[in-house]
Design a protein around this motif. Sequence first.
Motif, PDB file in Angstrom:
ATOM      1  N   TRP A  40     -20.316 -38.991  33.511  1.00 40.13           N
ATOM      2  CA  TRP A  40     -20.605 -39.104  32.086  1.00 40.13           C
ATOM      3  C   TRP A  40     -19.331 -39.467  31.345  1.00 40.13           C
TER       4      TRP A  40
ATOM      5  N   TYR B 265     -22.782 -41.964  27.609  1.00 40.91           N
ATOM      6  CA  TYR B 265     -23.640 -42.158  28.781  1.00 40.91           C
ATOM      7  C   TYR B 265     -23.490 -41.008  29.758  1.00 40.91           C
TER       8      TYR B 265
ATOM      9  N   LEU C 231     -30.586 -42.313  37.657  1.00 39.76           N
ATOM     10  CA  LEU C 231     -31.004 -42.131  36.270  1.00 39.76           C
ATOM     11  C   LEU C 231     -29.777 -42.210  35.379  1.00 39.76           C
TER      12      LEU C 231
ATOM     13  N   GLN D 102     -28.730 -41.781  31.166  1.00 39.96           N
ATOM     14  CA  GLN D 102     -29.104 -41.459  29.787  1.00 39.96           C
ATOM     15  C   GLN D 102     -28.048 -42.109  28.905  1.00 39.96           C
TER      16      GLN D 102
ATOM     17  N   ARG E  88     -31.266 -33.231  34.375  1.00 38.88           N
ATOM     18  CA  ARG E  88     -31.945 -34.262  33.581  1.00 38.88           C
ATOM     19  C   ARG E  88     -32.199 -33.760  32.158  1.00 38.88           C
TER      20      ARG E  88
ATOM     21  N   MET F 164     -28.945 -33.772  30.245  1.00 34.83           N
ATOM     22  CA  MET F 164     -28.554 -35.128  29.856  1.00 34.83           C
ATOM     23  C   MET F 164     -29.333 -35.591  28.631  1.00 34.83           C
ATOM     24  N   ALA F 165     -30.653 -35.382  28.667  1.00 31.90           N
ATOM     25  CA  ALA F 165     -31.482 -35.847  27.561  1.00 31.90           C
ATOM     26  C   ALA F 165     -31.165 -35.095  26.275  1.00 31.90           C
TER      27      ALA F 165
ATOM     28  N   ASP G  99     -31.958 -43.183  25.306  1.00 33.87           N
ATOM     29  CA  ASP G  99     -33.002 -43.607  26.234  1.00 33.87           C
ATOM     30  C   ASP G  99     -32.564 -43.417  27.672  1.00 33.87           C
ATOM     31  N   ALA G 100     -33.577 -43.270  28.542  1.00 36.41           N
ATOM     32  CA  ALA G 100     -33.324 -43.142  29.974  1.00 36.41           C
ATOM     33  C   ALA G 100     -33.492 -44.498  30.649  1.00 36.41           C
TER      34      ALA G 100
END
Length: 792
Positions: free
Chosen positions: A540, A558, A569, A571, A601, A604-605, A611-612
Amino acid sequence: MGKFVCIHGHFYQPPRENPWLEAVEVQDSAAPFHDWNQRVTAEGYAPNAAARVLNPAGKIEDIVSNYQRVSFNFGPTLLDWMAKEKPGMVEALQEADRVSRERWGHGNAMAQVYNHLIMPLATRRDKLTQIRWGLKDFAHYFGRPAEGMWLAETAVDLESLELMAAEGVKFTILAPHQAQAVRPLEGADWQKVGPEGVDGSRAYRVSTPAGDIAVFFYQGPMSRGVAFEGLLDDGARFAARIKDALPGGENPLLLLATDGESYGHHHRFGEMALAFALNRLEQDPEVQLINPAAYLEAHPPQWEARVLEDSSWSCPHGVERWRSNCGCALDPGRGWSQAWRTPLRQAVDRLLERLSAVMEEAGGALFKDPWAARDAYVDLILDDSLEAREKFLGEHQSHVLSPEEVMRVFMLLESQRWGLFAATSCAWFFDDLAGIEAVQNLRFAARALQLAGELDGGGWEEEIMGILAQARSNQPGEGDGDDIWRRRVAPAKVGPRRVAAHAAISGVMGEEPPPEELFVYDLISSGHRHRSNLGLDLSWGKLTVTHRRLGRPHPIVYAALHTGGHEFLAQVAYDPGEWDPVALEQPVEPLLRMLDQRGIRELMAKSLGGDAFTLGDLFLEGRRSLAQEMLSRTLAGEFDLARNLYDTHRDTMRFLQEINVPRPKLFEALASAVLAGELIQLLVGDPRSLSPGRLGEIVSQARELDLNLEGPRVNRAVEEALSVEVAALAAEPGDAMALERAGAILDLREALSLDPNLWEAQNIVFGLAQRLGRQNLTEGLAALGRRLNLDL
């Protein structure tokens, strides 16, 4: 005095770049090459720069550049691609132009209208931009003003000739049926040209409101013979046909004009037939090779002509092939309709109308003269340096622009660029709306719409798609133009967040920070973090993504997760400003220890928002590269297992062979894969560690088991390894180890009956022999050359 021969090659490929990335992505239909530019260069353009001339024994006695003895034009967009991907080709063309200037006083190279649009179907402004961009591109690469200019598909109208004449173009080349009437300059009556076409043995003057321009009309039957009737099957027959066709009269000219791709790409070894024919003609005392500019200076027009308006060389209906269902098709036997051409033309014309309005309105607030700025923008396409940008703005801005206005300037000009590309002729030339050429043009249109929409609020896309909906593919599964746009164009669109997602996902498995450059984007990374545990990888940080041409920075945050296997994945969100990468370290650690994928996940969101993105959102090149890396990691252990199985059972399989018992096909496949894999690893590794002894062991094992290792990957590895060794010899002819390794690679080729392409190695050794003098070659180098089929 004498009879003159000129062969002109029109060398061109349509622009194939992804307009969001400015890079040509992999094209599977061009396999085994990366894309069609690569393939046609390898099969045609490069061989013409180093064409083989064989002696009666079939040995290479000379390697010559056909470009030094023929007239040629290369499409500007193709030259721009070559400058990045194949700079040696550009150097070969520049050298050919220099040599021909020394020989004839005029260079062989001609310019071309920029991106191959059909000039009679373009507006006056677009015609002028095409001419000015083409001329500037030519001067950039060849260091001189162009004397001649090729019109796409030789499609002509008087306005195009007028604009060319006004820009200093001295001549162009047309098809014989494009002359409507001719007469001597003394003022005799006009003579209507019959269906057999005009007498092409001379140059003609065409008068325009801006002045005169000369026109050459090529010889039709023999030009068609080169393209379609097998004249390139035999260089001697080609030369004889040219000699037989020489016209009478005073200082007559026989001018042939064909697609340059005929010489090698469309007709294998066509470049060799051309080289042989040129040699034969040069040895004939009755014939002189020449280029159009040199002929024009020595023999200025004594006749004038009227051209047939809105005509071309490849459509008997004029220019209808690029706007209607005229009946022209590459494969008429399929019975496909070309009714789709009309709405596609209407959609592109409507796009260009809207872009013109935006240029007038938005450009009028930014430039002294918007259209002069557009004409000059090719300078920045060729050189996008900061100095060039400052010079451009200094010359064209209407006032000192703010940073926001500067970004609008380049968004506006880029929208114009891609809008013109949407009119490239190839979309209409082929047989279906769903073909790669038409889809490519639609992507250019989408990029132009995207940029212009940000300048004026948009809203055009639905209008354009409404027109495209009237165009239907001949392939039932493709649907209409609206379907193709939504399925194959819209998903290709790229924005800064997708660029960031690509960078983050591509690096997470290798624990790598985002690269500094990604296609046409500059990336500045800050605060990059990476953590991993038992196959779970997480990265990240922050990124600033800037499109190099637009100059607009996008701050982005990110995070990328690889859970193992094929699951990725990312984000991604625009940076809200207060987000701190360090703050994510503490909550991440326990989740990683527990291998809590769901928790990661959700974190992260929640932390980033936005957006993913998944592996499928990567650009095609990145998807292929990452998939290959995953496979390599997965198969590395499997290869060791396969090697152990092979070693365990090799003696048994050899025994079965000795007693004439068929071996299991599974073992044969396994053994071939293992030995081919080891062979490739040896060849593409460090040249200094290439062991002739180990190569010999692989050959022995393959022979004793009667295995066939021949295949594209093995052949390519042999080509690359051999080229490395002969390049080392070119740098240091006394390198005994390189000579030994080169010999061992050729031994391998012969022992396993491989079929690598020796073209590059032959070029290098032939050049070395020319540099040193054949008489000064050591016996080892001479023997190596002979093994490469050189007459040394």
